[in-house]
Design a protein around this motif. Structure first.
Motif, PDB file in Angstrom:
ATOM      1  N   UNK A 289       0.769  -1.232   0.000  1.00 21.08           N
ATOM      2  CA  UNK A 289       0.000   0.000   0.000  1.00 21.08           C
ATOM      3  C   UNK A 289       0.798   1.278   0.000  1.00 21.08           C
ATOM      4  N   UNK A 290       2.128   1.198  -0.069  1.00 18.25           N
ATOM      5  CA  UNK A 290       2.979   2.392  -0.079  1.00 18.25           C
ATOM      6  C   UNK A 290       3.713   2.487  -1.405  1.00 18.25           C
ATOM      7  N   UNK A 291       3.881   3.695  -1.899  1.00 16.01           N
ATOM      8  CA  UNK A 291       4.741   3.901  -3.058  1.00 16.01           C
ATOM      9  C   UNK A 291       6.181   3.746  -2.583  1.00 16.01           C
ATOM     10  N   UNK A 292       6.857   2.715  -3.103  1.00 13.26           N
ATOM     11  CA  UNK A 292       8.224   2.441  -2.657  1.00 13.26           C
ATOM     12  C   UNK A 292       9.266   2.829  -3.701  1.00 13.26           C
ATOM     13  N   UNK A 293       8.823   3.072  -4.944  1.00 12.26           N
ATOM     14  CA  UNK A 293       9.764   3.479  -5.988  1.00 12.26           C
ATOM     15  C   UNK A 293       9.006   4.183  -7.101  1.00 12.26           C
ATOM     16  N   UNK A 294       9.659   5.170  -7.684  1.00 14.86           N
ATOM     17  CA  UNK A 294       9.091   5.914  -8.805  1.00 14.86           C
ATOM     18  C   UNK A 294      10.187   6.191  -9.822  1.00 14.86           C
ATOM     19  N   UNK A 295       9.909   5.826 -11.065  1.00 20.46           N
ATOM     20  CA  UNK A 295      10.823   6.120 -12.175  1.00 20.46           C
ATOM     21  C   UNK A 295      12.268   5.731 -11.866  1.00 20.46           C
ATOM     22  N   UNK A 296      12.426   4.517 -11.351  1.00 22.85           N
ATOM     23  CA  UNK A 296      13.759   3.973 -11.151  1.00 22.85           C
ATOM     24  C   UNK A 296      14.441   4.335  -9.854  1.00 22.85           C
ATOM     25  N   UNK A 297      13.747   5.027  -8.948  1.00 25.11           N
ATOM     26  CA  UNK A 297      14.367   5.434  -7.686  1.00 25.11           C
ATOM     27  C   UNK A 297      13.510   4.990  -6.511  1.00 25.11           C
ATOM     28  N   UNK A 298      14.150   4.397  -5.515  1.00 27.37           N
ATOM     29  CA  UNK A 298      13.445   4.030  -4.292  1.00 27.37           C
ATOM     30  C   UNK A 298      13.042   5.291  -3.542  1.00 27.37           C
ATOM     31  N   UNK A 299      11.870   5.252  -2.919  1.00 30.74           N
ATOM     32  CA  UNK A 299      11.332   6.446  -2.263  1.00 30.74           C
ATOM     33  C   UNK A 299      11.077   6.249  -0.774  1.00 30.74           C
ATOM     34  N   UNK A 300      11.441   5.095  -0.224  1.00 31.66           N
ATOM     35  CA  UNK A 300      11.219   4.825   1.195  1.00 31.66           C
ATOM     36  C   UNK A 300      12.500   4.284   1.809  1.00 31.66           C
ATOM     37  N   UNK A 301      12.481   4.141   3.114  1.00 32.83           N
ATOM     38  CA  UNK A 301      13.637   3.612   3.831  1.00 32.83           C
ATOM     39  C   UNK A 301      13.617   2.087   3.806  1.00 32.83           C
ATOM     40  N   UNK A 302      14.804   1.492   3.813  1.00 34.47           N
ATOM     41  CA  UNK A 302      14.961   0.038   3.871  1.00 34.47           C
ATOM     42  C   UNK A 302      15.827  -0.259   5.095  1.00 34.47           C
ATOM     43  N   UNK A 303      15.202  -0.592   6.226  1.00 30.91           N
ATOM     44  CA  UNK A 303      15.928  -0.666   7.503  1.00 30.91           C
ATOM     45  C   UNK A 303      16.959  -1.794   7.559  1.00 30.91           C
ATOM     46  N   UNK A 304      18.045  -1.524   8.286  1.00 31.37           N
ATOM     47  CA  UNK A 304      19.123  -2.487   8.510  1.00 31.37           C
ATOM     48  C   UNK A 304      19.080  -2.998   9.942  1.00 31.37           C
ATOM     49  N   UNK A 305      19.604  -4.204  10.152  1.00 31.75           N
ATOM     50  CA  UNK A 305      19.954  -4.645  11.492  1.00 31.75           C
ATOM     51  C   UNK A 305      21.431  -4.311  11.722  1.00 31.75           C
ATOM     52  N   UNK A 306      21.893  -4.472  12.952  1.00 32.22           N
ATOM     53  CA  UNK A 306      23.324  -4.347  13.250  1.00 32.22           C
ATOM     54  C   UNK A 306      23.942  -5.738  13.163  1.00 32.22           C
ATOM     55  N   UNK A 307      24.815  -5.942  12.198  1.00 35.79           N
ATOM     56  CA  UNK A 307      25.457  -7.238  12.031  1.00 35.79           C
ATOM     57  C   UNK A 307      26.560  -7.387  13.073  1.00 35.79           C
ATOM     58  N   UNK A 308      26.555  -8.465  13.855  1.00 32.23           N
ATOM     59  CA  UNK A 308      27.540  -8.633  14.934  1.00 32.23           C
ATOM     60  C   UNK A 308      28.979  -8.605  14.424  1.00 32.23           C
TER      61      UNK A 308
END
Length: 600
Positions: free
Chosen positions: A365-384
């Protein structure tokens, strides 16, 4: 726009009914698009889609009365509304990216769902590695379903890995949210032979009501193949011929046709549909392994769908193979894979169904990309920290570690040589007559003969196994080392100069893993992959740039292969014919047994 956090389907029903009935406004309304209906194979013009709680509430010709003061509206006039694309089988680690950065890379290409088998990190870190991948996968704005890896090691007795996966591990993982089934059952000889461990893993998966992934890398479609199907695997992506696809479909397996960076198996198998006339609902498209440069510059599942269309598949049928067919296979057809009420609001807007330019991507339900560009955050974990320091050689390596020695009195020998095949995962088992000088076999660039070494890197034993390979086309003074070495993920070094081979191997120990290319005493390219020696958590374009420089450096070393790195990374994959290398020696995959380097 109101929050589009995904609501579980059972809890979302009252909201969806209220929006569909017109009692409350939608979060998002897409207007005036052509509805690509994968249930009926129809193109229905001038339709609206109403979205609430991250799910589709209604699809109808006019839903303007569902637009409220805070409703986001997207005009899709002149565009097709395609279900978000689904990758039915893939390994994130092959993209050299963490789940977050891989998701960021593929979202602009219309991929909204991936079925992920993290068996690469399972070979390095075991169940803990799977959990880390799952933890980051569950944070993403896309839908990432994880299959519990089945085979670490992929061939017990023929190789050792950093960690092993047990039936108890599989049973534990089946309880985790986000685990959708068992990853590809690579030990197909074990299944055929009734191996208790393999069958116990399958049983644990089936008790949980989940799907067992397949991997049958053999041209034998007789009794052995039928025994494998009887063991429970429900799909297979290792076919390379039309008859492979037909045999799988007839036995009730889903043929998964792959187009990755180096594996181009769609064209040869899609004729099972276009020529032989089989029901396309049995067929699934996937990528399996994609290099970061492919993701950034060529695409992901949009590339696969376009390729299928170019091979003669009707565009809507090709889209079905990358959406509803996959969802149905994993028992998720009520959850995703179509633009219909209740499904996740995963939608791609495109102005050309055959060319499939991806213009707007909506996921949950969210616009995540437009015209070849991501528009939202993609969260990371902390890798040990220990995960970022997984390359353990035990000692610096020297040129002498890469010597191939025979009895000094021999003047020549017939040796077994791994022969790489461009754009395919299998290799050929070759034999070549070579000179023996002072008890040593040397690489011979003039005959396209290089050395290949497997360097143990999980336990710091200092072990090195040496053999020979042909097909890369490398010139003199060359070495390429990689800690991406399916599936055991030790270190693979290919070269024509032992000094360069030692330098490349030591360089990867220094940086914590990746790929290093050397020629004539200097490093031409380095891709740092510090996460388990497999992945980078840097942005995809940055990793793709480094990887592209690596590919260019390999070409400067003499190779003309389409993607030499992908061929390099599979030299130790001891479950795909014909000849491979492991930490225990050369492996004849047709016999599933070790074999000697010297053939005479």
């Amino acid at each position: 726009m109101a929050s589009c956090a995904l609501i579980p389907l059972h809890a979302a029903r009252p909201l969806l009914v209220a929006v569909a009935a017109g009692r409350r406004p939608a979060d998002l309304v897409i207007r005036n698009g052509t509805w690509v209906n994968v249930h009926t194979r129809e193109l229905l013009g001038a339709h609206d889609v109403a979205v609430a709680g991250g799910r589709i509430a209604a699809v109808a010709p006019d839903l303007s009365d569902r637009i409220g003061a805070e409703t986001e509206v997207i005009d899709a006039a002149g565009r097709f509304m395609v279900p978000g694309l689904v990758d039915g089988h893939m390994h994130i680690e092959s993209g050299m990216l963490t789940p977050a950065e891989f998701s960021r890379a593929v979202a602009p290409h219309g991929t909204t769902t991936m079925f992920v088998d993290p068996h690469e990190i399972a070979n390095v870190l075991g169940l803990r590695g799977v959990r880390l991948m799952l933890d980051e996968a569950l944070l993403q704005p896309l839908s990432l379903f994880v299959q519990m890896p089945s085979c670490a090691p992929s061939a017990p007795g023929l190789e050792t890995t950093g960690h092993e996966i047990t039936p108890e591990d599989v049973a534990e993982a089946m309880k985790w949210p986000g685990i959708v089934g068992l990853g590809e059952m690579m030990n197909f000889p074990g299944v055929i032979a009734g191996d208790g461990k393999m069958l116990a893993e399958i049983a644990a998966t089936e008790r949980a009501g989940k799907t067992v992934g397949g991997h049958y890398a053999s041209p034998d479609l007789g009794a052995a193949f039928r025994a494998y199907v009887a063991g429970g695997p429900a799909d297979d992506h290792e076919g390379t011929r039309e008859e492979d696809a037909i045999a799988r479909a007839r036995q009730g397996m889903r043929p998964m046709l792959r187009l990755g960076s180096a594996w181009h198996d769609v064209k040869a198998q899609i004729t099972a549909v276009t020529r032989a006339g089989l029901d396309p609902r049995s067929f699934i498209l996937c990528t399996d392994d994609c290099h970061p440069g492919t993701l950034v510059h060529e695409g992901h599942m949009d590339r696969v769908v376009r390729h299928a269309i170019d091979c003669g598949v009707d565009p809507v049928v090709a889209i079905q193979m990358a959406t509803i067919n996959t969802a149905a296979h994993f028992g998720l057809e009520r959850e995703l894979g179509a633009i219909a009420p209740g499904r996740r609001a995963d939608i791609v807007l495109t102005s050309d169904l055959a060319g499939l330019p991806v213009e707007t991507v909506i996921a949950k339900g969210r616009v995540v990309a437009t015209n070849g560009r991501a528009t939202v955050d993609f969260p990371h974990i902390r890798w040990p920290a220990d995960v970022r320091n997984s390359v353990r050689l035990g000692r610096p390596l020297a040129p002498a570690d890469f010597e191939i020695r025979l009895a000094a009195e021999r003047g020549e020998a017939t040796v077994r040589v791994i022969g790489v095949i461009e754009n395919q995962a299998p290799t050929r088992a070759l034999e070549m007559r070579v000179p023996v000088r002072d008890g040593l076999i040397e690489a011979d660039p003039g005959r396209d003969l290089a050395q290949v070494a497997l360097v143990e890197r999980h336990r710091g034993t200092g072990g090195v196994v040496n053999a020979l390979v042909s097909g890369f086309g490398y010139g003199p003074g060359v070495a390429v080392a990689s800690t991406v070495a399916h599936d055991s993920h030790h270190m693979i070094v290919v070269g024509t100069d032992r000094g360069m081979m030692a330098a490349a191997a030591n360089r990867l120990a220094e940086v914590g893993g990746g790929v290093s290319v050397w020629k004539d005493g200097r490093e031409l390219a380095l891709v740092e992959l510090p996460v388990a020696g497999l992945m980078s958590d840097r942005p995809a374009p940055e990793v793709a740039e480094a990887a592209s420089a690596m590919v260019a450096a390999m070409a400067a070393c003499g190779t003309r292969l389409n993607n030499a790195f992908m061929q390099h990374s599979l030299l130790a994959l001891v479950v795909i014919p014909e000849l491979r290398i492991s930490d225990k020696g050369l492996v004849d995959v047709l016999r599933f047994a070790h074999t000697d380097l010297v053939a005479d």
